[in-house]
Motif scaffolding. Structure first.
Motif, short mmCIF file in Angstrom:
data_model
loop_
_atom_site.label_atom_id
_atom_site.label_comp_id
_atom_site.label_asym_id
_atom_site.label_seq_id
_atom_site.Cartn_x
_atom_site.Cartn_y
_atom_site.Cartn_z
N ASP A 191 0.82 -1.21 0.00
CA ASP A 191 0.00 0.00 0.00
C ASP A 191 0.85 1.26 0.00
N SER A 194 2.32 1.96 -3.69
CA SER A 194 1.35 1.90 -4.78
C SER A 194 0.86 3.29 -5.20
N SER A 195 1.17 4.30 -4.42
CA SER A 195 0.78 5.66 -4.80
C SER A 195 1.82 6.64 -4.26
N ASN A 247 2.05 7.08 -20.60
CA ASN A 247 1.47 6.66 -19.31
C ASN A 247 1.96 7.54 -18.16
N LYS A 273 0.73 6.43 -9.88
CA LYS A 273 -0.19 5.43 -9.31
C LYS A 273 0.13 4.05 -9.87
N GLU A 274 -0.34 3.05 -9.15
CA GLU A 274 -0.12 1.66 -9.57
C GLU A 274 -0.84 1.37 -10.89
N SER A 275 -2.00 1.95 -11.07
CA SER A 275 -2.75 1.67 -12.29
C SER A 275 -1.97 2.09 -13.53
N GLN A 276 -1.26 3.21 -13.46
CA GLN A 276 -0.46 3.65 -14.59
C GLN A 276 0.70 2.69 -14.85
N LEU A 278 0.80 -0.51 -14.15
CA LEU A 278 0.28 -1.76 -14.72
C LEU A 278 -0.04 -1.59 -16.21
N LYS A 279 -0.56 -0.43 -16.59
CA LYS A 279 -0.89 -0.19 -18.00
C LYS A 279 0.38 -0.14 -18.84
N SER A 312 6.69 -5.60 -12.43
CA SER A 312 6.22 -4.42 -11.71
C SER A 312 5.82 -4.79 -10.29
N ARG A 315 3.75 1.06 -7.79
CA ARG A 315 3.84 2.07 -8.84
C ARG A 315 5.17 2.03 -9.59
#
Length: 369
Positions: A191, A194-195, A247, A273-276, A278-279, A312, A315
């Motif tokens: 956590d 991840s950001s 990204n 962020k983690e979402s970026q 992962l993309k 990964s 982040r």
């Protein structure tokens, strides 16, 4: 001889005359002897052939007279005369007599009595316990059945309670209180990586790749050149540069390690962020650019075949490119190239995870910080 003057005379002195009765001729019992005429020389007498028959004369005589046969002499023998000998007449000799006592038998008898006594006590105890339980149960049932219920019972109970002034005072010291909520589980290290909002610890090439070398399972690798840049596209080869930029890559940190003619460059791309991250990982092609310097020549350039990986965590997206410093192409048989790349990639993952764990521990100690 005379028994008195004027008395009868029983004869003159001298020897008795033969045939003469010394006691006189008169028979005091009459002229006939009940046993016939007697011979003076036969003390028991001879039967008189002329005398009247004696009804008892035919009886066999004994010196002491003849008895009528015993009517019970022919009775059936006593059935009890054939009884077996007294069963108690053959009892074991007195153990306390002249023989040595049988101590084993005495001990067995004593042990038997002790066992019987113990079982009696146990049985008695069980019965007593059952009786007590039954009594208590009956008392409880009787109290439950006879007790009042409802508002009237509550009012009666309140009347039985003494007033507050008569009750003893309670302790004034406050009792310790504890929170009812269970303690929170420790924070997850991921956590905090991840950001960018939580991942606030210092970040640089020295924090990710400290020291002049690293060792993995006994294998030692020398650290070469390191670099850090916010121009993410300049750190990549081919299409990867544009993917990182699209990204919103914040920065790329690179370091090179070498051993025995094999060199590997590790590049860590950092996102908000983690979402970026992962993309970007899903879209990645080509690879990170190798980094020469500090004793490591240029490698994996100008179309040379090298081994590349992408992974990964949180982040962070980290890439590797590895090959021979001689410029030789890498094949599947070159296990040393694969092992070096895997060791450097694993070390980088551990460094990122350790970064999150340290920040999670600090947050657990000071939740409001």
């Amino acid at each position: 001889m005379s028994f008195g003057q004027g008395g009868p005379s029983w004869g003159s002195p001298g020897s008795p005359t033969p045939g003469h009765d010394p006691y006189g001729s008169q028979d005091p019992y009459g002229s006939q002897s009940p046993h016939g005429s007697q011979n003076p020389h036969d003390p028991y007498g001879t039967p008189d052939p002329y005398a009247a028959p004696d009804p008892y004369a035919a009886q066999t005589r004994e010196p002491y007279g003849s008895r009528t046969p015993d009517p019970y002499s022919a009775q059936t023998p006593d059935p009890y005369d054939s009884r077996t000998a007294d069963p108690y007449s053959a009892q074991t000799p007195d153990p306390y007599g002249s023989q040595t006592p049988d101590w084993a038998a005495l001990a067995d008898a004593s042990a038997g009595r002790a066992r019987r006594k113990r079982w009696l006590l146990i049985g008695g105890g069980g019965v007593a316990t059952a009786a007590v339980v039954a009594v208590v149960a009956s008392v409880i049932v009787s109290m439950s059945s006879s007790g009042d219920t409802g508002p009237s019972a509550a009012g009666k109970a309140s009347k039985d309670v003494p007033p507050a002034a008569s009750t003893p005072s309670e302790a004034t010291d406050p009792e310790p209180s504890f929170p009812s909520a269970s303690p929170l589980p420790p924070p997850d290290p991921k956590d905090f990586v991840s950001s960018a909002d939580k991942d606030t610890a210092p970040l640089s090439a020295d924090t990710l790749f400290p020291g002049a070398k690293l060792t993995m399972e006994g294998r030692e690798y020398k650290k070469g050149a390191t670099t850090r840049t916010t121009n993410c596209a300049a750190s990549a080869q081919g299409a990867l540069g544009s993917i990182l930029a699209s990204n919103s890559c914040d920065e790329v940190i690179r370091a090179t390690y070498s051993k025995g003619g094999v060199a590997v460059t590790i590049g860590v791309a950092v996102f908000e962020k983690e979402s970026q991250a992962l993309k970007a990982k899903g879209e990645a092609r080509d690879g990170i650019a190798s980094l020469a310097g500090n004793g490591v020549p240029t490698f994996c350039r100008d179309g040379v075949i090298c081994r590349k990986t992408t992974n990964s965590f949180g982040r962070y997206v980290y890439f590797t490119v590895g090959g021979f410093t001689s410029g030789k192409d890498v094949t599947k048989a070159d296990k040393n190239v694969f092992t070096t790349g895997d060791d450097i990639s694993e070390f980088t993952f551990r460094q990122i995870y350790q970064r999150g764990r340290l920040q999670a521990s600090a947050a657990a100690v000071q939740p409001g910080a």
